[in-house]
Write a protein that holds these residues in place. Structure first.
Motif, PDB file in Angstrom:
ATOM      1  N   ASN A 102       4.692  -7.634   9.021  1.00 38.15           N
ATOM      2  CA  ASN A 102       3.693  -7.198   8.057  1.00 38.15           C
ATOM      3  C   ASN A 102       2.740  -6.196   8.701  1.00 38.15           C
ATOM      4  O   ASN A 102       2.420  -5.152   8.131  1.00 38.15           O
ATOM      5  N   LEU A 103       2.273  -6.540   9.909  1.00 37.77           N
ATOM      6  CA  LEU A 103       1.392  -5.618  10.629  1.00 37.77           C
ATOM      7  C   LEU A 103       2.130  -4.351  11.049  1.00 37.77           C
ATOM      8  O   LEU A 103       1.595  -3.241  10.960  1.00 37.77           O
TER       9      LEU A 103
ATOM     10  N   GLN B 174       1.260   4.278   8.406  1.00 37.93           N
ATOM     11  CA  GLN B 174       0.236   5.171   8.965  1.00 37.93           C
ATOM     12  C   GLN B 174       0.866   6.262   9.819  1.00 37.93           C
ATOM     13  O   GLN B 174       0.458   7.424   9.775  1.00 37.93           O
ATOM     14  N   MET B 175       1.878   5.885  10.595  1.00 40.52           N
ATOM     15  CA  MET B 175       2.563   6.864  11.428  1.00 40.52           C
ATOM     16  C   MET B 175       3.232   7.926  10.569  1.00 40.52           C
ATOM     17  O   MET B 175       3.162   9.133  10.871  1.00 40.52           O
ATOM     18  N   GLY B 176       3.881   7.510   9.479  1.00 39.27           N
ATOM     19  CA  GLY B 176       4.540   8.467   8.591  1.00 39.27           C
ATOM     20  C   GLY B 176       3.562   9.480   8.016  1.00 39.27           C
ATOM     21  O   GLY B 176       3.851  10.675   7.951  1.00 39.27           O
ATOM     22  N   GLY B 177       2.387   9.011   7.625  1.00 40.50           N
ATOM     23  CA  GLY B 177       1.380   9.921   7.093  1.00 40.50           C
ATOM     24  C   GLY B 177       0.896  10.906   8.133  1.00 40.50           C
ATOM     25  O   GLY B 177       0.721  12.103   7.844  1.00 40.50           O
ATOM     26  N   ALA B 178       0.692  10.425   9.359  1.00 41.59           N
ATOM     27  CA  ALA B 178       0.222  11.306  10.430  1.00 41.59           C
ATOM     28  C   ALA B 178       1.278  12.363  10.761  1.00 41.59           C
ATOM     29  O   ALA B 178       0.948  13.537  10.999  1.00 41.59           O
TER      30      ALA B 178
END
Length: 389
Positions: free
Chosen positions: A6-7, A14-18
């Motif tokens: 889950n974490l 978040q990594m994909g967005g960055a």
């Protein structure tokens, strides 16, 4: 459960967005690096001299061009018949928590003939090292070096190079001969070792490997799939900052091409079968220690991949051998569905799988018990295998 998915899932999002946010900036930097190389293409000899003059001071890895920077070479005609030798290797490292101090190197050897009277020879050669003078190196001053980790890897690399020379010497001379190896011909891993240890491995590799291949006049090369080297990009950095004035700014802010490697520069510039210009690697171990065997490279579009092909100076300087390497490496990649068929077969002969490692360990323990020697894994090794609470 060892991992909280889950974490991890939140972090992956978040990594994909960055990564998405940085993609456009990276594409712009790639275009700028390509433009810098194209604008200086005709001055390649000048930049070769500059790179050779400052490589040992440069904060970046550099390459010295041997041809115009924007050169692109079409695929030469591949010989209808050729003979090829290929070698790959793997190892079981020395484990100080294991039953005995030893290590194993397994080499996969392949000889292929295409065209007239095609043939195929496959075999593996495992070698167990357990004598004291095999598991401990001693320099002239009596200093000891245990053969574990990077030293076992260096021994395997050396043995691969020597075995390739011995195997290629058996190829028939009636048609073109090629010696092919997986990975780099530059022994990067030796750079950080003690000079005596570095020379112990490197001199054997050069004298018993590359020198013999040169004497036999065998076209020698290696194949690197999905390369990440930044040496041509380093040359673009040198063009942008010839005095290194901006190189030491904090957080990489002085690097105009941060995050870019050579593959990004060439991946959509080369047509299927085309190769890039030829470059000499200016890594310190290559420039300072390889001498007449200095390693050159070019990038090649094999259709399903953009690969780096490395070749010694004496192959790079011979147009016929250079074209032979270009043609045969491409042909091998097509025969192997995107990866050289000969290297795939060599890997199959060399690979040591986890089941093989377990059988090997149990064989060691059984033998030690049979000869009534104290054996068995350490308590630390046992505790990792059995999850006791």
């Amino acid at each position: 459960m060892a991992l909280d998915f889950n974490l991890i899932g939140q972090q992956v999002k978040q990594m994909g967005g960055a990564l998405r946010e940085s993609a456009n900036d990276r594409y712009e930097r790639i275009a700028q690096a390509r433009a810098a190389l194209a604008d200086n293409a005709a001055d390649w000899q000048e930049w070769r001299e500059r790179a050779n003059a400052v490589y040992d001071k440069s904060p970046w890895l550099l390459a010295a061009p041997a041809e115009p920077l924007d050169a692109r070479f079409p695929l030469p005609v591949c010989p209808a018949t050729y003979n090829l030798a290929a070698v790959d290797g793997s190892q079981i490292d020395l484990d100080r928590h294991g039953a005995a101090e030893c290590f194993l190197i397994n080499l996969g050897l392949v000889v292929l003939r295409y065209g007239e009277t095609p043939s195929c020879q496959l075999r593996s050669i495992p070698q167990l090292h357990y004598h004291e003078d095999e598991v401990v190196l001693r320099d002239n001053n009596g200093r000891q070096y245990t053969m574990a980790g990077p030293l076992v890897h260096a021994e395997r690399d050396t043995r691969e190079g020597v075995a390739l020379a011995e195997l290629a010497a058996t190829l028939p001379t009636d048609h073109p001969r090629i010696a092919l190896q997986d990975g780099t011909l530059i022994r990067w891993s030796l750079s950080g070792l003690d000079p005596w240890v570095r020379d112990y491995f490197l001199n054997r590799y050069l004298d018993q490997g590359l020198a013999r291949l040169r004497e036999a006049e065998i076209a020698t090369c290696s194949y690197i799939s999905r390369p990440r080297a930044p040496e041509v990009t380093g040359l673009a950095r040198l063009i942008a900052d010839p005095t290194f004035a901006k190189a030491h700014k904090p957080n990489g802010s002085g690097d105009p091409y941060r995050g870019i490697d050579d593959r990004m520069l060439f991946v959509d510039l080369l047509a299927d079968g085309e190769r890039s210009a030829l470059f000499k690697s200016l890594s310190k171990i290559n420039a300072d220690h390889y001498g007449d065997h200095a390693i050159y490279f070019f990038y090649l579009n094999v259709g399903r991949d953009l690969v780096r092909v490395e070749l010694p100076e004496w192959v790079a300087a011979d147009p016929d051998q250079r074209d032979l390497v270009h043609a045969v490496v491409y042909d091998q990649a097509q025969r192997g569905g995107g990866y050289p068929a000969a290297l795939a077969r060599a890997h199959e002969q060399a690979v040591v799988r986890e089941t093989d490692r377990r059988v090997f360990r149990h064989m060691l323990e059984a033998t030690l018990q049979h000869v009534r020697l104290a054996g068995g894994d350490s308590l630390k090794a046992i505790s990792k295998e059995y999850q006791l609470v």
